[in-house]
Design a protein around this motif. Sequence first.
Motif, PDB file in Angstrom:
ATOM      1  N   PHE A  19       0.835  -1.202   0.000  1.00 29.37           N
ATOM      2  CA  PHE A  19       0.000   0.000   0.000  1.00 29.37           C
ATOM      3  C   PHE A  19       0.869   1.251   0.000  1.00 29.37           C
ATOM      4  N   TYR A  22       2.837   1.561  -3.532  1.00 27.35           N
ATOM      5  CA  TYR A  22       2.135   1.778  -4.797  1.00 27.35           C
ATOM      6  C   TYR A  22       0.947   2.741  -4.736  1.00 27.35           C
ATOM      7  N   CYS A  23       0.424   2.996  -3.608  1.00 24.80           N
ATOM      8  CA  CYS A  23      -0.764   3.840  -3.516  1.00 24.80           C
ATOM      9  C   CYS A  23      -0.353   5.284  -3.297  1.00 24.80           C
ATOM     10  N   LYS A  24      -0.036   5.962  -4.392  1.00 24.89           N
ATOM     11  CA  LYS A  24       0.433   7.337  -4.324  1.00 24.89           C
ATOM     12  C   LYS A  24      -0.288   8.161  -5.362  1.00 24.89           C
ATOM     13  N   CYS A  27      -3.537   8.341  -1.185  1.00 27.60           N
ATOM     14  CA  CYS A  27      -4.230   7.191  -0.630  1.00 27.60           C
ATOM     15  C   CYS A  27      -4.293   7.332   0.879  1.00 27.60           C
ATOM     16  N   HIS A  32      -8.844   3.401   1.930  1.00 31.54           N
ATOM     17  CA  HIS A  32      -8.291   2.540   0.889  1.00 31.54           C
ATOM     18  C   HIS A  32      -7.653   1.261   1.452  1.00 31.54           C
ATOM     19  N   TYR A  33      -6.711   1.393   2.351  1.00 29.02           N
ATOM     20  CA  TYR A  33      -5.988   0.223   2.839  1.00 29.02           C
ATOM     21  C   TYR A  33      -6.867  -0.724   3.650  1.00 29.02           C
ATOM     22  N   THR A  36      -9.539  -2.647   1.662  1.00 29.99           N
ATOM     23  CA  THR A  36      -8.884  -3.597   0.757  1.00 29.99           C
ATOM     24  C   THR A  36      -8.320  -4.777   1.532  1.00 29.99           C
ATOM     25  N   PRO A  61      -9.366  10.854  -4.941  1.00 31.38           N
ATOM     26  CA  PRO A  61      -9.159  10.042  -3.738  1.00 31.38           C
ATOM     27  C   PRO A  61     -10.167  10.303  -2.630  1.00 31.38           C
TER      28      PRO A  61
END
Length: 121
Positions: A19, A22-24, A27, A32-33, A36, A61
């Motif tokens: 997370f 890659y979540c940029k 996020c 999100h995290y 998921t 976002p």
Amino acid sequence: MDQDLTTEIASDQKYFSLFRRYCKPSCYSDEHYIPTFLRLKFLEKNSNRSLTWVDWSRGGPHPTRFMRTDVTVELLERMRSGRTCKYNGKTTNVCSLFARKFYPNTLDRLLRFAPKVMRFN
């Protein structure tokens, strides 16, 4: 969320590291995290629904934040109708009890229009 699930989330290193990598750029753990992670690891504990109506239609976002002039009878009707949900095994058209992301200055319009939409005085 119970204590076991909280412990699993706090101790996770595999998915949280992915997370963060890659979540940029925008996020957020709570939006999100965590959803998921629960979907991947604990599907049976995830109801995969919400009592809260949120408008993601504008993309990005964050969900839409409603300003005073956005609050109309039509908006409130859209929040309350147009779909069916299951509640305690029965079908209902009341799917959301709450809505998110209203600026403080929307309160007067929400209080004025809600009785018309919900049919109470």
